[in-house]
Write an enzyme that holds these catalytic residues in place. Structure first.
Site, PDB file in Angstrom:
ATOM      1  N   HIS A 130      69.337  22.960  73.867  1.00 59.32           N
ATOM      2  CA  HIS A 130      69.715  22.847  75.031  1.00 59.32           C
ATOM      3  C   HIS A 130      68.447  22.325  76.031  1.00 59.32           C
ATOM      4  O   HIS A 130      68.616  21.546  77.106  1.00 59.32           O
ATOM      5  CB  HIS A 130      70.097  23.954  75.811  1.00 59.32           C
ATOM      6  CG  HIS A 130      70.869  24.424  76.793  1.00 59.32           C
ATOM      7  ND1 HIS A 130      70.094  24.601  77.783  1.00 59.32           N
ATOM      8  CD2 HIS A 130      71.669  23.766  77.469  1.00 59.32           C
ATOM      9  CE1 HIS A 130      71.006  24.965  78.752  1.00 59.32           C
ATOM     10  NE2 HIS A 130      71.977  23.910  78.702  1.00 59.32           N
ATOM     11  N   CYS A 131      67.768  22.534  75.597  1.00 57.69           N
ATOM     12  CA  CYS A 131      65.965  22.260  76.497  1.00 57.69           C
ATOM     13  C   CYS A 131      66.373  20.419  75.996  1.00 57.69           C
ATOM     14  O   CYS A 131      65.466  20.233  76.569  1.00 57.69           O
ATOM     15  CB  CYS A 131      64.934  23.223  75.193  1.00 57.69           C
ATOM     16  SG  CYS A 131      65.139  24.518  75.453  1.00 57.69           S
TER      17      CYS A 131
END
Length: 346
Positions: free
Chosen positions: A336-337
């Site tokens: 996600h990052c």
């Protein structure tokens, strides 16, 4: 005038995307040695290819890096060039908004290297959100709040998850009250209720690594309105056992902007407790939803398949793809990052 006043809001991640934006790892303090950098680039490329199965992907590369990036990314992944400091597009990129009438906008939060941490550099990264917003043809709203995309998660119906050690931390927003932070978040995202978590996972804080001081997207995320997935460290030997118990209890007692009591889905943490000589913060919560797909962190762990089954039940109309995220977590984040969605308008 803030974005919400002009009718914009942040849609949930499961809403349709126009494309995904990423940034290409370069030599810096995060990836200090050549082997670590090579591993990171291979991992970033694996994520990009997994997402590309479902939607277009554009990767921002430092000048002169596009050719080498494309060799790993493979066909079908676009690249553009711009000066970069690091490779965490979720945090340095824009937070995209829609108005439901075909309009696209983006919030350019103030970025200061995750709380001006000594290892961070952000002269270039602080300009990436405006650059990407411009490439996407979005109207840009600039916010004075020091914040990152990994520090927020919305349900698309007025609720946002935040963390006290991030938005209220003196490293980012000294002197800001909770009321002032909420007012700015709501004014930019179009939300109306904030649910605050007290902190993030243990390894997300110094001196254990390149942490963010408590991003929410490794701890909890909405799966749909009224439902949150939460990191559940089940081994009492790990300090995140108590952290996750507290957060699970807090979310289980919370209500969202529509007044619904939240349903909490616990996702067991991987069995490994330590990595690289420190407590591991390996988490399946740091997944990415793209059109028709779920790109899920994998750790060569017995719990990988358990997590895939949980997400498969939560998203029965999406294909779950496991991608080895250990090289990404070595740098301080997860799937996600390193991704940032641009929602489809209209």
């Amino acid at each position: 005038m803030p974005a919400a006043a002009d009718g914009f809001r942040m849609p949930a991640e499961w809403a349709p995307h126009e494309r995904t934006w990423m940034a290409w790892p370069g030599a810096n303090d995060t990836f200090a040695d050549p082997a670590t950098l090579a591993g990171a680039r291979a991992a970033w490329a694996s994520v990009a290819r997994a997402v590309r199965r479902f939607e277009p992907v554009t990767v921002v590369c430092a000048p002169g890096e596009s050719a080498g990036a494309r060799a790993l990314l493979g066909p079908g992944v676009e690249t553009v060039e711009r000066e970069l400091d690091d490779a965490w597009m979720r945090d340095v990129g824009p937070t995209f908004l829609v108005d439901g009438r075909g309009g696209l906008a983006a919030v350019d939060w103030t970025f200061n290297g995750w709380g001006a941490q000594e290892w961070a550099r952000w002269d270039h990264d602080a300009k990436i959100a405006a650059y990407v917003s411009d490439l996407a043809g979005a109207r840009t709203y600039t916010s004075p709040l020091v914040n990152e995309g990994g520090a927020i998660h919305v349900d698309g119906e007025g609720t946002v998850l935040l963390t006290e050690t991030v938005q209220l931390g003196p490293e980012r927003n000294p002197g800001w009250t909770k009321e002032r932070v909420e007012a700015e978040i709501h004014a930019q995202l179009g939300t109306s209720k904030a649910i605050w978590l007290p902190r993030g996972l243990t390894a997300d804080y110094p001196p254990l690594g390149h942490g963010t001081l408590g991003h929410v997207d490794i701890v909890a995320a909405f799966a749909r309105p009224g439902v949150v997935v939460v990191h559940a460290q089940q081994d009492p030997a790990h300090p995140d056992h108590e952290v996750s118990r507290e957060i699970i209890g807090l979310l289980g007692a919370a209500t969202d902007a529509r007044g619904r009591r939240l349903e909490v889905v616990e996702v067991p943490a991987p069995t490994v407790l330590e990595a690289d000589g420190r407590w591991a913060d390996y988490s399946y919560i740091n997944h990415y939803l793209c059109n028709g797909g779920v790109v899920l962190c994998a750790f060569d762990d017995p719990r990988d398949e358990t997590a895939a089954e949980i997400f498969g039940r939560l998203f029965p109309d999406r294909a779950v793809t496991l991608v080895d995220a250990r090289p990404v977590f070595t740098g301080g984040g997860g799937v996600h990052c390193i991704t940032q969605q641009q929602p489809r308008v209209g």
